[in-house]
Scaffold this active site. Structure first.
Site, PDB file in Angstrom:
ATOM      1  N   LYS A  13      69.476 139.887 -69.085  1.00  0.00           N
ATOM      2  CA  LYS A  13      69.505 139.605 -70.607  1.00  0.00           C
ATOM      3  C   LYS A  13      68.283 138.685 -71.059  1.00  0.00           C
ATOM      4  O   LYS A  13      67.527 138.995 -71.957  1.00  0.00           O
ATOM      5  CB  LYS A  13      70.828 139.160 -70.911  1.00  0.00           C
ATOM      6  CG  LYS A  13      71.828 140.150 -70.446  1.00  0.00           C
ATOM      7  CD  LYS A  13      73.471 139.421 -70.916  1.00  0.00           C
ATOM      8  CE  LYS A  13      73.645 138.175 -70.532  1.00  0.00           C
ATOM      9  NZ  LYS A  13      74.021 138.195 -69.014  1.00  0.00           N
ATOM     10  N   ARG A  88      80.767 137.701 -76.170  1.00  0.00           N
ATOM     11  CA  ARG A  88      81.316 137.761 -75.191  1.00  0.00           C
ATOM     12  C   ARG A  88      82.806 138.069 -75.201  1.00  0.00           C
ATOM     13  O   ARG A  88      83.445 138.563 -73.989  1.00  0.00           O
ATOM     14  CB  ARG A  88      81.311 136.708 -74.147  1.00  0.00           C
ATOM     15  CG  ARG A  88      79.937 136.355 -73.867  1.00  0.00           C
ATOM     16  CD  ARG A  88      79.666 135.307 -72.709  1.00  0.00           C
ATOM     17  NE  ARG A  88      78.459 134.902 -72.249  1.00  0.00           N
ATOM     18  CZ  ARG A  88      77.724 134.642 -71.651  1.00  0.00           C
ATOM     19  NH1 ARG A  88      78.537 135.056 -70.201  1.00  0.00           N
ATOM     20  NH2 ARG A  88      76.466 134.290 -71.531  1.00  0.00           N
ATOM     21  N   ARG A 127      67.269 133.684 -57.738  1.00  0.00           N
ATOM     22  CA  ARG A 127      67.044 132.704 -58.704  1.00  0.00           C
ATOM     23  C   ARG A 127      66.992 131.048 -58.269  1.00  0.00           C
ATOM     24  O   ARG A 127      66.296 130.327 -58.507  1.00  0.00           O
ATOM     25  CB  ARG A 127      67.920 132.975 -59.813  1.00  0.00           C
ATOM     26  CG  ARG A 127      67.592 131.932 -60.998  1.00  0.00           C
ATOM     27  CD  ARG A 127      67.937 132.454 -62.315  1.00  0.00           C
ATOM     28  NE  ARG A 127      69.513 132.463 -62.448  1.00  0.00           N
ATOM     29  CZ  ARG A 127      70.125 133.093 -63.659  1.00  0.00           C
ATOM     30  NH1 ARG A 127      69.742 133.377 -64.247  1.00  0.00           N
ATOM     31  NH2 ARG A 127      71.376 132.789 -63.495  1.00  0.00           N
ATOM     32  N   ARG A 139      71.071 125.627 -61.760  1.00  0.00           N
ATOM     33  CA  ARG A 139      71.962 125.451 -62.776  1.00  0.00           C
ATOM     34  C   ARG A 139      73.395 125.324 -61.893  1.00  0.00           C
ATOM     35  O   ARG A 139      73.625 126.028 -60.821  1.00  0.00           O
ATOM     36  CB  ARG A 139      72.288 126.932 -63.407  1.00  0.00           C
ATOM     37  CG  ARG A 139      71.328 127.027 -64.671  1.00  0.00           C
ATOM     38  CD  ARG A 139      71.476 128.367 -65.481  1.00  0.00           C
ATOM     39  NE  ARG A 139      72.571 129.105 -65.505  1.00  0.00           N
ATOM     40  CZ  ARG A 139      72.753 130.408 -65.872  1.00  0.00           C
ATOM     41  NH1 ARG A 139      71.632 130.899 -66.461  1.00  0.00           N
ATOM     42  NH2 ARG A 139      73.882 130.625 -66.286  1.00  0.00           N
ATOM     43  N   ARG A 150      82.244 133.967 -62.763  1.00  0.00           N
ATOM     44  CA  ARG A 150      81.497 134.653 -63.805  1.00  0.00           C
ATOM     45  C   ARG A 150      81.424 136.095 -63.854  1.00  0.00           C
ATOM     46  O   ARG A 150      81.610 136.723 -65.222  1.00  0.00           O
ATOM     47  CB  ARG A 150      79.916 134.126 -64.032  1.00  0.00           C
ATOM     48  CG  ARG A 150      79.993 132.560 -64.477  1.00  0.00           C
ATOM     49  CD  ARG A 150      78.646 131.932 -63.888  1.00  0.00           C
ATOM     50  NE  ARG A 150      77.597 132.617 -64.427  1.00  0.00           N
ATOM     51  CZ  ARG A 150      76.411 132.312 -64.041  1.00  0.00           C
ATOM     52  NH1 ARG A 150      76.002 131.631 -62.973  1.00  0.00           N
ATOM     53  NH2 ARG A 150      75.162 133.051 -64.553  1.00  0.00           N
TER      54      ARG A 150
HETATM   55  P1  AP5 Z   1      68.229 136.599 -66.136  1.00  0.00           P
HETATM   56  O1  AP5 Z   1      67.308 137.363 -67.115  1.00  0.00           O
HETATM   57  O2  AP5 Z   1      68.213 135.246 -66.134  1.00  0.00           O
HETATM   58  O3  AP5 Z   1      69.834 137.355 -66.422  1.00  0.00           O
HETATM   59  P2  AP5 Z   1      70.773 137.054 -67.325  1.00  0.00           P
HETATM   60  O4  AP5 Z   1      71.754 138.223 -67.717  1.00  0.00           O
HETATM   61  O5  AP5 Z   1      70.248 136.311 -68.549  1.00  0.00           O
HETATM   62  O6  AP5 Z   1      71.655 136.028 -66.428  1.00  0.00           O
HETATM   63  P3  AP5 Z   1      72.501 134.619 -66.657  1.00  0.00           P
HETATM   64  O7  AP5 Z   1      73.054 134.038 -65.467  1.00  0.00           O
HETATM   65  O8  AP5 Z   1      71.467 133.545 -67.554  1.00  0.00           O
HETATM   66  O9  AP5 Z   1      73.574 135.342 -67.627  1.00  0.00           O
HETATM   67  P4  AP5 Z   1      74.971 134.490 -67.896  1.00  0.00           P
HETATM   68  O10 AP5 Z   1      75.356 135.602 -68.965  1.00  0.00           O
HETATM   69  O11 AP5 Z   1      75.662 134.310 -66.931  1.00  0.00           O
HETATM   70  O12 AP5 Z   1      74.377 133.196 -68.503  1.00  0.00           O
HETATM   71  P5  AP5 Z   1      74.407 132.345 -69.694  1.00  0.00           P
HETATM   72  O13 AP5 Z   1      73.261 131.226 -69.754  1.00  0.00           O
HETATM   73  O14 AP5 Z   1      74.416 133.226 -70.972  1.00  0.00           O
HETATM   74  O15 AP5 Z   1      67.937 137.306 -64.639  1.00  0.00           O
HETATM   75  C1  AP5 Z   1      68.626 136.930 -63.608  1.00  0.00           C
HETATM   76  C2  AP5 Z   1      67.620 136.636 -62.234  1.00  0.00           C
HETATM   77  O16 AP5 Z   1      67.257 138.072 -61.756  1.00  0.00           O
HETATM   78  C3  AP5 Z   1      66.320 136.186 -62.569  1.00  0.00           C
HETATM   79  O17 AP5 Z   1      65.886 135.500 -61.482  1.00  0.00           O
HETATM   80  C4  AP5 Z   1      65.358 137.133 -62.951  1.00  0.00           C
HETATM   81  O18 AP5 Z   1      63.922 136.881 -62.797  1.00  0.00           O
HETATM   82  C5  AP5 Z   1      65.748 138.495 -62.257  1.00  0.00           C
HETATM   83  N1  AP5 Z   1      65.627 139.562 -62.866  1.00  0.00           N
HETATM   84  C6  AP5 Z   1      66.045 140.212 -64.092  1.00  0.00           C
HETATM   85  N2  AP5 Z   1      65.615 141.378 -64.076  1.00  0.00           N
HETATM   86  C7  AP5 Z   1      65.297 141.974 -63.074  1.00  0.00           C
HETATM   87  C8  AP5 Z   1      65.142 143.067 -62.475  1.00  0.00           C
HETATM   88  N3  AP5 Z   1      65.286 144.206 -63.465  1.00  0.00           N
HETATM   89  N4  AP5 Z   1      64.927 143.391 -61.245  1.00  0.00           N
HETATM   90  C9  AP5 Z   1      64.853 142.233 -60.359  1.00  0.00           C
HETATM   91  N5  AP5 Z   1      65.245 140.947 -60.709  1.00  0.00           N
HETATM   92  C10 AP5 Z   1      65.437 140.856 -62.009  1.00  0.00           C
HETATM   93  O19 AP5 Z   1      76.085 131.773 -69.881  1.00  0.00           O
HETATM   94  C11 AP5 Z   1      76.256 130.740 -69.090  1.00  0.00           C
HETATM   95  C12 AP5 Z   1      77.607 130.015 -69.515  1.00  0.00           C
HETATM   96  O20 AP5 Z   1      77.465 129.607 -70.795  1.00  0.00           O
HETATM   97  C13 AP5 Z   1      78.707 131.079 -69.597  1.00  0.00           C
HETATM   98  O21 AP5 Z   1      79.200 131.172 -68.247  1.00  0.00           O
HETATM   99  C14 AP5 Z   1      79.787 130.497 -70.419  1.00  0.00           C
HETATM  100  O22 AP5 Z   1      80.288 129.261 -69.912  1.00  0.00           O
HETATM  101  C15 AP5 Z   1      78.870 129.925 -71.407  1.00  0.00           C
HETATM  102  N6  AP5 Z   1      78.733 130.595 -72.710  1.00  0.00           N
HETATM  103  C16 AP5 Z   1      77.459 131.163 -73.072  1.00  0.00           C
HETATM  104  N7  AP5 Z   1      77.569 132.000 -74.083  1.00  0.00           N
HETATM  105  C17 AP5 Z   1      78.899 132.212 -74.146  1.00  0.00           C
HETATM  106  C18 AP5 Z   1      79.768 132.911 -75.287  1.00  0.00           C
HETATM  107  N8  AP5 Z   1      79.121 133.696 -76.136  1.00  0.00           N
HETATM  108  N9  AP5 Z   1      81.059 132.572 -75.293  1.00  0.00           N
HETATM  109  C19 AP5 Z   1      81.525 131.964 -74.383  1.00  0.00           C
HETATM  110  N10 AP5 Z   1      81.105 130.970 -73.417  1.00  0.00           N
HETATM  111  C20 AP5 Z   1      79.560 131.250 -73.424  1.00  0.00           C
END
Ligand code: AP5
Length: 206
Positions: A13, A88, A127, A139, A150
């Protein structure tokens, strides 16, 4: 253009959101980044959410409303924005619909990145390795145990949004297993289609 990027942790994402920012000039609203910034700043909000995020749970819907509602009203969101992992739970989806409708706006499209769980774990490990190699901090929620938690939270609390957006006719699925460039090209095609359809509607009205 107002869009949601939906998908499990590690689906890509954030990676795709950044590309859309570069190509379309609309901001990325990542609640994960906002919350991490609050933690890094040592703010009261950061202190409230740190332990929850570290253990891989979702922060409360009220906290998300607190940070996202004001952000959506900011002038740089006037032309549209990308909700990256910012919706979410069902109450959050309803809250976004409500805020937009009060502004006379609506969500254009929800793009779901579909990636198998085994691949997600591989990406997590990459990552971690990349961060370590670059001397950057890993992280706190990026370890195998919390990552699995997660994924479970995603399946239980976020995946149920898929039928919600399907029923609104807004959901588009993409094979997120493909390389980054290919996924980006698919997203581009969808967004071009959405823009063309909305131009068509405006022309008909005029
Ligand atoms: P990346 O682009 O970082 O993937 P992502 O989907 O953004 O993954 P995240 O781990 O950041 O998502 P998340 O939803 O758990 O975290 P968030 O920060 O939102 O890609 C991942 C890796 O793969 C990278 O190394 C990239 O280079 C590689 N990659 C990408 N595309 C690829 C491809 N096509 N092929 C190969 N490799 C690829 O949330 C963190 C925490 O915050 C949550 O757990 C929660 O506690 C809180 N939180 C955030 N938002 C909310 C909400 N709305 N409600 C409640 N809690 C929330």
């Amino acid at each position: 253009m107002i869009l949601i990027l939906l998908g499990p942790p590690g689906a890509g994402k954030g990676t795709q959101a950044q590309r859309i920012v570069e190509k379309r000039g609309i901001p990325q609203l990542s609640t994960g980044d906002m919350l991490r910034a609050a933690i890094a700043a040592g703010s009261e909000l950061g202190m409230r959410v740190k332990a929850i995020m570290d253990r891989g749970d979702l922060v409360s819907d009220a906290v998300i409303e607190e940070i996202i509602a004001a952000r959506i009203m900011a002038p740089d969101c006037a032309r549209g924005f990308i909700l990256d992992g910012a919706v979410r739970t069902a109450p959050q989806a309803e809250m976004i619909d409500r805020i937009l409708s009060a502004q006379g706006r609506a969500l254009d499209v929800v793009i779901e990145l579909v990636v198998k769980e085994k691949e997600l774990l591989k990406r997590l490990k990459n990552r971690i390795k990349e961060a370590e190699k670059a001397g950057q901090p890993v992280r706190p929620d990026d370890n195998e145990e919390t990552f699995k938690k997660r994924q479970k939270v995603y399946r239980e609390q976020t995946a149920p949004l898929i039928p919600y957006y399907k029923a609104q006719g807004k959901l588009r699925e993409i094979d997120g297993m493909k390389p980054v460039e290919k996924v980006a090209a698919e997203i581009d095609k969808i967004l071009d289609g959405v823009l063309a359809a909305s131009r068509g509607k405006t022309a008909k009205k005029g």
